[in-house]
Design an enzyme around this catalytic site. Structure first.
Site, short mmCIF file in Angstrom:
data_model
loop_
_atom_site.label_atom_id
_atom_site.label_comp_id
_atom_site.label_asym_id
_atom_site.label_seq_id
_atom_site.Cartn_x
_atom_site.Cartn_y
_atom_site.Cartn_z
N THR A 168 8.25 10.68 1.55
CA THR A 168 7.48 11.75 0.84
C THR A 168 7.23 12.60 1.86
OG1 THR A 168 6.91 9.92 -0.78
CG2 THR A 168 5.34 12.05 -0.28
N TYR A 179 8.18 14.17 -7.93
CA TYR A 179 8.72 14.67 -6.83
C TYR A 179 10.03 13.92 -6.39
CZ TYR A 179 6.75 10.78 -3.91
OH TYR A 179 6.42 9.93 -3.32
N THR A 213 7.16 5.78 3.24
CA THR A 213 5.99 4.47 3.55
C THR A 213 6.31 3.09 2.86
OG1 THR A 213 4.58 5.22 1.41
CG2 THR A 213 3.87 6.40 3.57
N ASP A 214 7.22 3.25 1.94
CA ASP A 214 7.40 2.16 1.07
C ASP A 214 7.91 0.87 2.07
OD1 ASP A 214 6.97 3.46 -1.06
OD2 ASP A 214 8.91 3.59 -1.90
N LYS A 233 1.37 -1.92 4.04
CA LYS A 233 1.02 -0.93 2.90
C LYS A 233 0.42 -1.54 1.89
CE LYS A 233 2.97 2.41 -0.47
NZ LYS A 233 3.75 3.43 -0.76
N GLU A 288 0.47 -27.99 4.40
CA GLU A 288 0.94 -28.62 3.26
C GLU A 288 2.39 -29.03 2.94
OE1 GLU A 288 -1.07 -28.01 -0.61
OE2 GLU A 288 -1.99 -26.33 0.38
N1 ASP Z 1 9.37 6.36 -2.01
C1 ASP Z 1 8.80 7.13 -0.82
C2 ASP Z 1 9.53 6.63 0.52
O1 ASP Z 1 9.20 5.50 0.96
C3 ASP Z 1 7.21 6.78 -0.83
C4 ASP Z 1 6.52 7.52 0.47
O2 ASP Z 1 7.22 7.89 1.36
O3 ASP Z 1 5.30 7.30 0.40
O4 ASP Z 1 10.17 7.35 0.93
#
Ligand code: ASP
Length: 359
Positions: free
Chosen positions: A45, A57, A123-124, A196, A316
């Protein structure tokens, strides 16, 4: 040259980079006294753009030059150079990009003039890439991953300030020896612990077990309590690998079925990570199938779908009896990364357990 062209030239980050025959940008000679940071762009992103039809986007559109040019203040922090390694949403990140990144980061950091590397990333799956590099980069120099929750052009986009923070951290000698770091929204996290925690809100990352390593306030980095990496730390040599052993993850839930485990075994997985419930517990049917697989030489790691806490041995589940490995502090997706690397060396559960304990 137009007025705007002149302005752009004046405000462009200083670069002493040169391009080689393949178009790859090599870091040039260091200007005395200034840190040199190389940026490897992979998409996400932070490189995304708003679109007018369909989804809001698209991730992984802008190139590395556009990212650097959008933040003129970067040139005050370091001599920058950059290159595009991939341009994808990190939902498409895979072991091939990981291997390419690990090789390139090791190569760059071996260069005496390079002080640090910043990797722009979605971020994924950023936490998995950070974990992979933490286990495969040999240099103590800073490696910092950074992304954004809002694409370029969106109101309150976080990419530029995150990038500025990431370069600040990578250029700081205080970051040496701290392992691969993630910098997002004014916080600094260690690769092993970061995850995340929000799919929509800022801030989006946390380290549920340990908290952040530090913070960035007004462009200054404040490190927390942790000391540097041990020289005996776990690190894998992936320079000659072109793929990693196949490892799958199975999710735990009430009434879980063993079918996904069987499908993974049929597909030839050499290792399976269980994202179990509670302290990494498994439904009896899943347990029986995994115990059987473990007896036939498939590596089984127990992790937990719970966001914090540790998955410890023999709580466990009788790990000794079934030959299972307990993931400790690693969440299932990072346990998979370490298991893939571990399987390049051994299949023995006790040796694999030691690697999990050592990381
Ligand atoms: N789908 C995007 C990615 O991981 C989300 C992000 O960058 O926040 O590339």
């Amino acid at each position: 040259m137009t007025f705007f062209g002149r302005l752009k030239k004046i405000f462009s980050p200083a670069r002493t980079a040169r391009e080689d025959d393949s178009g790859r940008v090599e870091p040039g000679e260091k200007v005395r006294g200034r840190p040199r940071v190389h940026v490897l762009a992979t998409g996400g992103t932070i490189a995304g753009r708003l679109v007018s039809t369909g989804p809001r986007y698209r991730a992984g559109v802008l190139g590395v030059e556009a990212l650097l040019d959008a933040v003129p203040a970067l040139r005050g922090l370091a001599d920058l150079s950059g290159e595009q390694v991939a341009n994808i949403g990190s939902q498409d990140m895979d072991e091939f990009v990981w291997l390419k990144l690990a090789r390139r980061v090791n190569e760059l950091l071996a260069h005496p003039d390079v002080d640090g590397v910043v990797i722009t990333h979605g971020t994924d799956t950023m936490e998995e890439t950070a974990c992979f590099l933490d286990l495969t980069v040999h240099s103590p120099k800073p490696v910092v991953l950074v992304g954004a929750v809002r694409p370029a052009g969106a109101l309150g986009t976080d990419g530029p300030v995150n990038l500025l923070d990431a370069v600040t951290v990578a250029a700081n000698p205080g970051s040496v020896g701290r392992g691969v770091l993630v910098v997002m929204h004014g916080s600094l996290f260690e690769a092993r612990d970061v995850t995340k925690v929000s799919s929509s809100a800022l801030p989006t990352f946390a380290a549920p077990n340990s908290g952040p390593l530090g913070q960035l306030i007004d462009g200054r980095t404040y490190y927390g309590h942790r000391t540097g990496l041990s020289p005996e730390r776990l690190v894998f040599d992936v320079s000659r690998l072109d793929k990693l052993p196949p490892v799958g993850i199975v999710y735990g839930y009430a009434g879980a079925s063993a079918l996904p485990v069987k499908a993974l075994l049929d597909a030839g997985c050499r290792g399976i990570v269980s994202a179990g419930v509670g302290s990494g517990n498994l439904h009896r049917d899943v347990l029986a199938t995994l115990a059987d697989a473990s007896g036939r030489g498939v590596a089984v790691v127990r992790a937990s779908r719970v966001p914090s806490g540790l998955t410890l041995r023999n709580v466990e589940v009788d790990d000794n009896r079934f030959g299972f490995v307990a993931a400790g502090a690693l969440n299932p997706q990072k346990a998979r990364v370490l298991l893939q690397l571990a399987l390049t060396r051994t299949r023995k559960p006790e040796d694999i357990q030691k690697m999990f304990d050592d990381y």
